[in-house]
Motif scaffolding. Structure first.
Motif, PDB file in Angstrom:
ATOM      1  N   CYS A  58       0.860  -1.185   0.000  1.00 29.65           N
ATOM      2  CA  CYS A  58       0.000   0.000   0.000  1.00 29.65           C
ATOM      3  C   CYS A  58       0.898   1.237   0.000  1.00 29.65           C
ATOM      4  O   CYS A  58       1.865   1.310   0.761  1.00 29.65           O
ATOM      5  N   CYS A  61       0.252   2.995   3.821  1.00 24.24           N
ATOM      6  CA  CYS A  61       0.641   2.353   5.089  1.00 24.24           C
ATOM      7  C   CYS A  61       1.674   1.242   4.916  1.00 24.24           C
ATOM      8  O   CYS A  61       2.191   0.730   5.891  1.00 24.24           O
ATOM      9  N   CYS A  70      -4.737   0.282   0.307  1.00 26.39           N
ATOM     10  CA  CYS A  70      -5.266  -0.983   0.811  1.00 26.39           C
ATOM     11  C   CYS A  70      -6.671  -0.774   1.398  1.00 26.39           C
ATOM     12  O   CYS A  70      -7.080   0.366   1.649  1.00 26.39           O
ATOM     13  N   CYS A  73      -6.819   1.557   4.507  1.00 28.19           N
ATOM     14  CA  CYS A  73      -6.594   2.984   4.213  1.00 28.19           C
ATOM     15  C   CYS A  73      -7.760   3.603   3.445  1.00 28.19           C
ATOM     16  O   CYS A  73      -7.941   4.809   3.463  1.00 28.19           O
TER      17      CYS A  73
HETATM   18 ZN   LIG Z   1      -2.825   1.035   3.505  1.00 28.02          ZN
END
Ligand SMILES: [Zn+2]
Length: 199
Positions: A58, A61, A70, A73
């Motif tokens: 991602c 993160c 992701c 998120c």
């Molecule tokens: Zn993420």
């Protein structure tokens, strides 16, 4: 090993490299696959290929994901003002299973470990600090493991994050020293999250 047909020997060799799989287990799995329907072996092979082809990190993160950002998120119901910092992607699932955490995550991809030649620049620390720049994040929870390296990494991060005016907490360790988040049970982890203290 030379008495085995090469494709058999090769799969035994490759499976033996997996964690927790010794030569005996590798051989058992190989013969199991040899006996199983073609379709089953094919599905397994395709799953392994897809893992490498479709999974990436991602961009926010650094969790492993098949879509970017992701699902965590992207989730509008999550609290973006709290970031929980973990060492590796596999630490996220046990924390999610507690059902006690609704913030977002940041995966460091390791710990500071000079003995193994890993300094802060090898980790996703720059990326973490850049997420803290716009003032939207109110708290960073350090959930690195209670190991020497996990502690050193948390200490290193504390000063950097505090200098940006963001509150830093460390999860409480009912988790025994030396053990890991990945293998902790939900109750222990829930308590560790609830009992986090400002540092
Ligand atoms: Zn993420």
């Amino acid at each position: 090993m030379s008495s085995l047909a090469e494709p058999v020997a090769k799969l035994v060799r490759e499976l033996s490299k997996l964690p927790g799989i010794g030569p005996k287990s590798a051989q058992r799995l190989t013969y199991y696959l040899l006996r199983s329907p073609d379709e089953e072996a094919k599905t397994l092979a395709e799953a392994i290929l897809a893992l490498k082809e479709k999974i990436s990190l991602c961009s926010i993160c650094f969790n492993i994901t098949d879509c970017d950002p992701c699902p965590i998120c992207q989730d509008k119901k999550r609290d973006y003002s709290i970031i929980c910092v973990v060492e590796k992607p596999s630490d996220i699932m046990p924390l999610e299973r507690t059902g006690k955490y609704n913030g977002v995550y940041h995966v460091l991809h390791g710990t500071i470990n000079p003995a193994e030649g890993r300094g802060p620049e090898e980790l996703k620390i720059k990326e973490l600090l850049s997420r803290l720049q716009n003032g939207a994040v109110k708290e960073v929870i350090l959930a690195t493991n209670p190991t020497v390296e996990g502690g050193a990494t948390a200490l290193y991060l504390t000063d950097l994050i505090k200098s940006l005016g963001v509150k830093v907490t460390r999860i409480a360790y009912g988790i025994p020293m030396g053990s890991e988040i990945e293998y902790s049970d939900g109750m222990t982890l829930s308590k560790a999250l609830e009992g986090r203290r400002e540092i």
